[in-house]
Design an enzyme around this catalytic site. Structure first.
Site, PDB file in Angstrom:
ATOM      1  N   LYS A   5      -5.977  33.853  44.102  1.00  0.00           N
ATOM      2  CA  LYS A   5      -6.611  32.527  44.188  1.00  0.00           C
ATOM      3  C   LYS A   5      -5.738  31.451  43.533  1.00  0.00           C
ATOM      4  O   LYS A   5      -4.860  31.768  42.723  1.00  0.00           O
ATOM      5  CB  LYS A   5      -7.992  32.564  43.533  1.00  0.00           C
ATOM      6  CG  LYS A   5      -7.967  32.784  42.023  1.00  0.00           C
ATOM      7  CD  LYS A   5      -9.352  33.081  41.486  1.00  0.00           C
ATOM      8  CE  LYS A   5      -9.322  33.281  39.991  1.00  0.00           C
ATOM      9  NZ  LYS A   5     -10.574  33.872  39.479  1.00  0.00           N
ATOM     10  N   TYR A 223       9.476   7.275  26.178  1.00  0.00           N
ATOM     11  CA  TYR A 223       8.329   6.366  26.012  1.00  0.00           C
ATOM     12  C   TYR A 223       7.865   6.335  24.566  1.00  0.00           C
ATOM     13  O   TYR A 223       7.701   7.376  23.937  1.00  0.00           O
ATOM     14  CB  TYR A 223       7.161   6.817  26.894  1.00  0.00           C
ATOM     15  CG  TYR A 223       7.356   6.515  28.352  1.00  0.00           C
ATOM     16  CD1 TYR A 223       7.452   5.191  28.802  1.00  0.00           C
ATOM     17  CD2 TYR A 223       7.440   7.535  29.289  1.00  0.00           C
ATOM     18  CE1 TYR A 223       7.630   4.908  30.152  1.00  0.00           C
ATOM     19  CE2 TYR A 223       7.621   7.264  30.633  1.00  0.00           C
ATOM     20  CZ  TYR A 223       7.709   5.944  31.067  1.00  0.00           C
ATOM     21  OH  TYR A 223       7.879   5.678  32.391  1.00  0.00           O
TER      22      TYR A 223
END
Ligand SMILES: *Cc1c(COP(=O)(O)O)cnc(C)c1O
Length: 314
Positions: A5, A223
């Site tokens: 899955k 950043y």
């Protein structure tokens, strides 16, 4: 049953399905119909674990997990299903006292009952809840077998263990198969006090260099300028960031790459910086330490990796 899955826990659905099939596994479990269709040619049976009933007929080797009594009204006639039994997790499934009503409804509606299963909530924990649920499932099995006979229905498959359940007992008991996910990818989640075979994670994540520069002492990287160079140093930028499904490192504390170097500064959407100028960097070959850093589980670290990252079998 190979649990594939969510893009095979981030490893690449088609790639892992091909490997599982090559190694002789004949059953697979996936999240939804879309995943099932991608690999249905490779297995005798594909079980859909978490989707809603399809409105159209699907290929005969695709089955749906039926998670509630009410859902049994929604499957088209002839749909192959595995009925989920609630043995104590209380996430999904029919309670023991509703099993007969469920079997009658399945018969009435002409559904194709292929299996009965349950799921353990604590199979990896150092307590006895696993055995309590196992006993509940054993009782349900006896009841189901009686009911199938009583109502003239054919015999079916029984399954309960996930990886931890199977690693813990190292036996299927009277089940027909286990649904194995995380162990197949090389991880065990069992409590360390419970003896486990040595497993090796099969996935490693590699980033390629985009650019290199030398920064001076006191210059700050990325950043917010979170990382400050303590001396003149060479810094390179690599092509994986949080947009690729890697957990976003906010630049605080230390996050180690596979070679024990740290990520310098905040991770960007599509890149991160680290010291040196290597052409490629292994970000991890075992998600356990990252999971610990981000206070999550290995499942989440690997499953989040973007399906668009290139996967190669080596
Ligand atoms: C995901 C899942 C599994 C596999 O669990 P692992 O811990 O990865 O082995 C088994 N059964 C069900 C119902 C699941 O949702």
């Amino acid at each position: 049953m190979a649990v594939l899955k969510d893009n095979a826990y981030g490893h690449g659905l088609e790639l892992m399905a091909n490997l599982a099939s090559t190694y002789g596994l004949q059953k697979a479990a996936v999240k939804n119909l879309q995943e099932a269709k991608m690999i249905s040619h490779l297995f005798d049976e594909i079980l859909i674990l978490a989707d809603h009933p399809a409105t159209q007929a699907v290929s005969s080797n695709i089955s749906f997990a039926a998670h509630a009594f009410e859902t049994l009204l929604l499957f088209p006639k002839g749909t192959a299903i595995h009925l989920s039994i609630d043995t104590g997790m209380h996430r999904n499934g029919v309670r023991e006292d509703k099993i007969e009503a469920a079997i009658l409804r399945i018969k009435e509606r002409g559904l194709n009952l292929k299996g009965i299963f349950t799921h353990f909530r604590s199979s990896d924990e150092l307590n006895s809840e696993f055995f309590w649920q196992q006993a509940n499932f054993e009782r349900a099995k006896v009841l189901v077998k009686e009911l199938l006979k009583k109502h003239g229905l054919p015999s079916i498959a029984f399954h309960s263990c996930n990886s931890a359940g199977l690693l813990r007992t190292q036996s299927l008991g009277s089940d027909d198969f286990a649904r194995c996910g995380i162990a197949m990818y090389g991880y065990t989640t069992l409590h360390p006090m419970i003896e486990t075979p040595a497993l090796k994670p099969v996935l490693s994540l590699w980033a390629q260099k985009l650019s290199t520069r030398t920064i001076k002492q006191g210059e700050r990287v990325g950043y917010g300028g979170i990382y400050e160079a303590t001396c003149d140093e060479v810094i390179s930028t690599y092509d994986i960031g949080y947009g690729d499904g890697f957990f976003r490192f906010d630049g605080h504390g230390e996050l180690f790459l596979a070679n024990q170097q740290t990520i310098k500064g905040r991770m960007s959407m599509d890149s991160f910086c680290t010291g040196g100028d290597a052409q490629e960097i292994c970000m991890f070959e075992d998600a356990t330490a990252l999971a610990k850093h981000f206070r999550t589980i290995s499942y989440e670290i690997i499953t989040k990796l973007s399906p668009t990252l290139k996967r190669v079998v080596i």
